[in-house]
Design a protein around this motif. Structure first.
Motif, mmCIF file in Angstrom:
data_model
loop_
_atom_site.group_PDB
_atom_site.id
_atom_site.type_symbol
_atom_site.label_atom_id
_atom_site.label_comp_id
_atom_site.label_asym_id
_atom_site.label_seq_id
_atom_site.Cartn_x
_atom_site.Cartn_y
_atom_site.Cartn_z
ATOM 1 N N THR A 158 0.851 -1.199 -0.065
ATOM 2 C CA THR A 158 -0.043 0.057 -0.043
ATOM 3 C C THR A 158 0.844 1.313 -0.045
ATOM 4 O O THR A 158 0.540 2.247 -0.787
ATOM 5 C CB THR A 158 -1.052 -0.097 1.120
ATOM 6 N N VAL A 159 2.025 1.199 0.899
ATOM 7 C CA VAL A 159 2.860 2.496 0.879
ATOM 8 C C VAL A 159 3.501 2.567 -0.426
ATOM 9 O O VAL A 159 3.881 3.675 -0.944
ATOM 10 C CB VAL A 159 3.658 2.466 1.994
ATOM 11 N N TRP A 160 3.970 1.515 -0.923
ATOM 12 C CA TRP A 160 4.684 1.622 -2.332
ATOM 13 C C TRP A 160 3.674 1.974 -3.417
ATOM 14 O O TRP A 160 4.118 2.582 -4.196
ATOM 15 C CB TRP A 160 5.159 -0.122 -2.657
ATOM 16 N N GLY A 161 2.368 1.477 -3.311
ATOM 17 C CA GLY A 161 1.451 2.080 -4.082
ATOM 18 C C GLY A 161 1.204 3.747 -4.111
ATOM 19 O O GLY A 161 1.355 4.331 -5.256
ATOM 20 N N SER A 162 1.311 4.287 -2.996
ATOM 21 C CA SER A 162 1.405 5.622 -2.697
ATOM 22 C C SER A 162 2.668 6.374 -3.137
ATOM 23 O O SER A 162 2.793 7.806 -3.473
ATOM 24 C CB SER A 162 1.064 6.072 -1.427
ATOM 25 N N HIS A 163 3.717 5.646 -3.479
ATOM 26 C CA HIS A 163 4.970 6.378 -3.916
ATOM 27 C C HIS A 163 4.632 6.829 -5.326
ATOM 28 O O HIS A 163 5.288 7.700 -5.849
ATOM 29 C CB HIS A 163 6.052 5.381 -4.100
ATOM 30 N N ALA A 164 3.408 6.488 -6.194
ATOM 31 C CA ALA A 164 3.202 7.130 -7.473
ATOM 32 C C ALA A 164 3.008 8.468 -7.385
ATOM 33 O O ALA A 164 3.010 9.102 -8.641
ATOM 34 C CB ALA A 164 2.134 6.179 -7.885
ATOM 35 N N CYS A 165 2.939 9.087 -6.201
ATOM 36 C CA CYS A 165 2.523 10.318 -6.527
ATOM 37 C C CYS A 165 3.656 11.391 -6.601
ATOM 38 O O CYS A 165 3.571 12.482 -7.103
ATOM 39 C CB CYS A 165 2.270 10.773 -4.929
ATOM 40 N N TRP A 166 5.014 10.533 -6.803
ATOM 41 C CA TRP A 166 6.257 11.191 -7.282
ATOM 42 C C TRP A 166 5.965 11.868 -8.983
ATOM 43 O O TRP A 166 6.545 12.790 -9.450
ATOM 44 C CB TRP A 166 7.358 10.564 -7.255
ATOM 45 N N GLN A 167 5.111 10.920 -9.732
ATOM 46 C CA GLN A 167 4.877 11.201 -11.007
ATOM 47 C C GLN A 167 4.483 12.518 -11.455
ATOM 48 O O GLN A 167 4.911 13.029 -12.500
ATOM 49 C CB GLN A 167 3.839 10.087 -11.541
ATOM 50 N N TYR A 168 3.696 13.228 -10.577
ATOM 51 C CA TYR A 168 3.557 14.680 -10.941
ATOM 52 C C TYR A 168 3.939 15.514 -9.916
ATOM 53 O O TYR A 168 3.568 16.439 -9.442
ATOM 54 C CB TYR A 168 1.837 14.750 -10.935
ATOM 55 N N GLY A 169 5.270 14.993 -9.282
ATOM 56 C CA GLY A 169 5.760 15.856 -8.380
ATOM 57 C C GLY A 169 7.068 16.781 -8.906
ATOM 58 O O GLY A 169 6.999 16.811 -9.895
ATOM 59 N N LEU A 170 7.842 17.164 -7.812
ATOM 60 C CA LEU A 170 9.062 18.115 -8.050
ATOM 61 C C LEU A 170 10.121 17.398 -8.638
ATOM 62 O O LEU A 170 10.979 17.961 -9.178
ATOM 63 C CB LEU A 170 9.263 18.639 -6.892
ATOM 64 N N SER A 171 10.201 16.023 -8.849
ATOM 65 C CA SER A 171 11.166 15.297 -9.531
ATOM 66 C C SER A 171 10.543 14.407 -10.902
ATOM 67 O O SER A 171 11.247 13.588 -11.207
ATOM 68 C CB SER A 171 11.819 14.399 -8.636
ATOM 69 N N SER A 172 9.392 15.008 -11.477
ATOM 70 C CA SER A 172 8.920 14.424 -12.526
ATOM 71 C C SER A 172 9.607 14.484 -13.765
ATOM 72 O O SER A 172 10.257 15.615 -14.215
ATOM 73 C CB SER A 172 7.811 15.090 -12.442
ATOM 74 N N SER A 173 10.359 13.470 -14.061
ATOM 75 C CA SER A 173 11.508 13.472 -15.155
ATOM 76 C C SER A 173 11.045 14.099 -16.341
ATOM 77 O O SER A 173 11.714 15.155 -16.967
ATOM 78 C CB SER A 173 12.123 11.962 -15.376
ATOM 79 N N ALA A 174 10.028 13.827 -17.001
ATOM 80 C CA ALA A 174 9.557 14.320 -18.507
ATOM 81 C C ALA A 174 9.115 15.658 -18.274
ATOM 82 O O ALA A 174 9.745 16.660 -19.120
ATOM 83 C CB ALA A 174 8.469 13.394 -18.863
ATOM 84 N N ALA A 175 8.467 16.193 -17.041
ATOM 85 C CA ALA A 175 8.333 17.338 -17.010
ATOM 86 C C ALA A 175 9.340 18.359 -16.706
ATOM 87 O O ALA A 175 9.418 19.565 -17.233
ATOM 88 C CB ALA A 175 7.445 17.625 -15.962
ATOM 89 N N LEU A 176 10.276 17.972 -16.019
ATOM 90 C CA LEU A 176 11.411 18.964 -15.830
ATOM 91 C C LEU A 176 12.505 18.798 -17.155
ATOM 92 O O LEU A 176 12.839 19.832 -17.367
ATOM 93 C CB LEU A 176 12.158 18.117 -14.703
ATOM 94 N N LEU A 177 12.442 17.705 -17.856
ATOM 95 C CA LEU A 177 13.315 17.894 -19.040
ATOM 96 C C LEU A 177 12.511 18.897 -20.071
ATOM 97 O O LEU A 177 13.297 19.843 -20.810
ATOM 98 C CB LEU A 177 13.140 16.454 -19.562
ATOM 99 N N MET A 178 11.106 18.876 -20.317
ATOM 100 C CA MET A 178 10.607 19.735 -21.019
ATOM 101 C C MET A 178 10.486 21.409 -20.638
ATOM 102 O O MET A 178 10.360 22.111 -21.436
ATOM 103 C CB MET A 178 9.244 19.188 -21.433
ATOM 104 N N ALA A 179 10.773 21.356 -19.220
ATOM 105 C CA ALA A 179 11.009 22.822 -18.904
ATOM 106 C C ALA A 179 12.177 23.341 -18.964
ATOM 107 O O ALA A 179 12.401 24.606 -18.462
ATOM 108 C CB ALA A 179 10.305 22.766 -17.218
ATOM 109 N N THR A 180 13.262 22.521 -19.306
ATOM 110 C CA THR A 180 14.590 22.992 -19.429
ATOM 111 C C THR A 180 14.921 23.422 -20.766
ATOM 112 O O THR A 180 14.804 22.901 -21.865
ATOM 113 C CB THR A 180 15.626 21.735 -19.150
#
Length: 458
Positions: A158-180
């Motif tokens: 369950t707590v591993w499932g909640s880790h998915a919140c990173w996907q739209y967080g401050l370390s979102s890889s694709a979003a950070l890349l496109m903002a660079t």
């Protein structure tokens, strides 16, 4: 008041509920990450042959991919290792132990554990991975002490499932890349600000709704015949481990190791680099900057070189899965990138997409590629151009394409064995023991994500 146990009893034999049987069946059939990479390699090589690629081209494509992630593998190794070092600091460990004593009911155990990991993951995905096992272990231990019906393996899933919140967080890889500025798709899409991706209304809705649903599902499906932490001796030892006692320095070199002022020089050097990166060069978040922040926090919170190196010795054990497996998955990625397989799959997506089918198709394609490529940034490099073009072609924004593809990215993380092996390695359990439970949250993530990024504004 703590919940009464009623008919709920801890079990020492395999659980027999439908959820437990499902988890056991999935655990028996899912291959480990290295075996899975071999299966994927054979499937894609066969597809490449069927599409007319010469055997020599297929072998070259695999070789091109095999060692293409050497730098990224080291970055990932540092993320996992330093995140574990950070999680082992007295600040985090004592904080989690203190918080684990607060819940008085099973519902409170699930809710607070999920909240901690979700928030940590939002700020930094590596920290979420490091804290996920620590939270599950300490919350399960306190629940057992209070007689609360909490199944350790299900709580871990369950707590591993909640880790998915990173996907739209401050370390979102694709979003950070496109903002660079200067990113690989800038001529096609321009620079895309974070306000239109991870901070779009749809992304915020997804984060909040998913976290609440994980809490609700985690409480609702908690096994009635539960297995407490004490039934898992290796994991239980982690809960009982004390922070190592610092011995008195015996000579000049040991005095230097235990002197915070010596380490302060490195603190200042890292802070200077970060200041130059963010405020002088005005660059954005990227993986090296994140690792620098993580290293700085590890050194700051451990306070001297001795404590840091002692924590590092223990933490390196948690990073073993990525050292070789990343390269095997990179070889599979090479078959997609350097043969006609990638073009063939992209053509299929464009052929069947409409404004209402595109998000689910992007999510499905993202899932397939994420299983092959355990890297969000790497996945966007592979699929970014096709996804951006296809989104615009059907009348949608590039942002919606990126966000929908990200659903598939983490769906791959929640279904492939790769990251389960990492979490299991830290927790000292067999990944097959909780893999089946994780698929519940994979389904929840996928269905909710497709709905949100089909209809919500972004």
């Amino acid at each position: 008041m703590a919940q009464t146990l009623e008919s709920r009893e801890p079990v020492t034999t395999p659980a027999t509920g439908w959820l437990d049987r499902f988890a056991q069946v999935m655990g028996r059939f899912v291959p480990d990450a290295i075996t899975a990479s071999i299966i994927f390699m054979l499937l894609l090589a066969g597809m490449a042959l069927a599409l007319g690629n010469a055997p020599t081209k297929i072998m070259d494509a695999y070789a091109q991919g095999l060692w293409s992630l050497l730098a990224f593998t080291m970055q990932m190794t540092l993320i996992i290792t330093l995140s574990s070092v950070l999680g082992a600091t007295p600040f985090f460990r004592k904080g989690i132990v203190t918080l684990s004593r607060l819940p008085q009911t099973t519902t409170q155990v699930v809710a607070l554990a999920v909240l901690i990991v979700a928030v940590a993951s939002y700020f930094y995905w590596g920290l979420g991975i490091a804290l996920c096992p620590l939270v599950a272990i300490h919350f399960a231990r306190e629940a057992e002490r209070k007689g609360l019906p909490v199944d350790f393996l299900f709580l871990l899933a369950t707590v591993w499932g909640s880790h998915a919140c990173w996907q739209y967080g401050l370390s979102s890889s694709a979003a950070l890349l496109m903002a660079t500025p200067g990113h690989f798709l800038e001529k096609t899409t321009g620079v895309i600000p974070l306000s239109t991706t991870i901070w779009a209304p749809a992304s915020i809705l997804m984060e909040v709704a998913y976290m609440l649903l994980v809490i609700a599902v985690g409480r609702w499906l908690m096994p009635k015949q539960y297995r407490p932490l004490s039934e898992f001796p290796d994991a239980h030892k982690l809960a009982e481990e004390e922070l190592p006692c610092e011995t008195a320095p015996q000579n000049f070199s040991e005095q230097l190791e235990r002197n915070s002022w010596v380490l302060a020089v490195l603190w200042l050097a890292l802070l200077g680099w970060l200041y130059n990166h963010f405020f002088v060069k005005r660059l954005g978040l990227e993986i090296n900057a994140l690792n620098t922040i993580l290293l700085f926090l590890c050194l700051l919170l451990h306070r001297n070189i001795y404590r840091f190196t002692e924590a590092l010795k223990r933490a390196v054990l948690s990073s073993w899965p990525v050292i070789v497996m990343y390269h095997l998955y990179a070889g599979v990625a090479g078959l997609i990138q350097h043969t006609t397989v990638g073009e063939f799959l992209a053509g299929l997506i464009a052929m069947v997409s409409t404004p209402y089918t595109f998000p689910i198709i992007a999510a499905i394609s993202g899932t397939i590629v994420a299983v092959f490529v355990p890297s969000s940034g790497g996945q966007w490099v592979i699929q970014g151009f096709v996804t951006s073009k296809a989104a615009v072609a059907v009348g949608l924004t590039v942002q919606r394409g990126l966000l929908a593809l990200s659903i598939g990215d983490h769906m791959g993380n929640l279904t492939a064995p790769f990251w389960y092996v990492v979490v299991a390695g830290i927790t000292r359990v067999n990944f097959r023991e909780f893999y089946g439970y994780g698929l519940i949250y994979a389904a929840l993530w996928f269905v909710l994500g497709v709905i949100v990024f089909t209809f919500a504004p972004c």
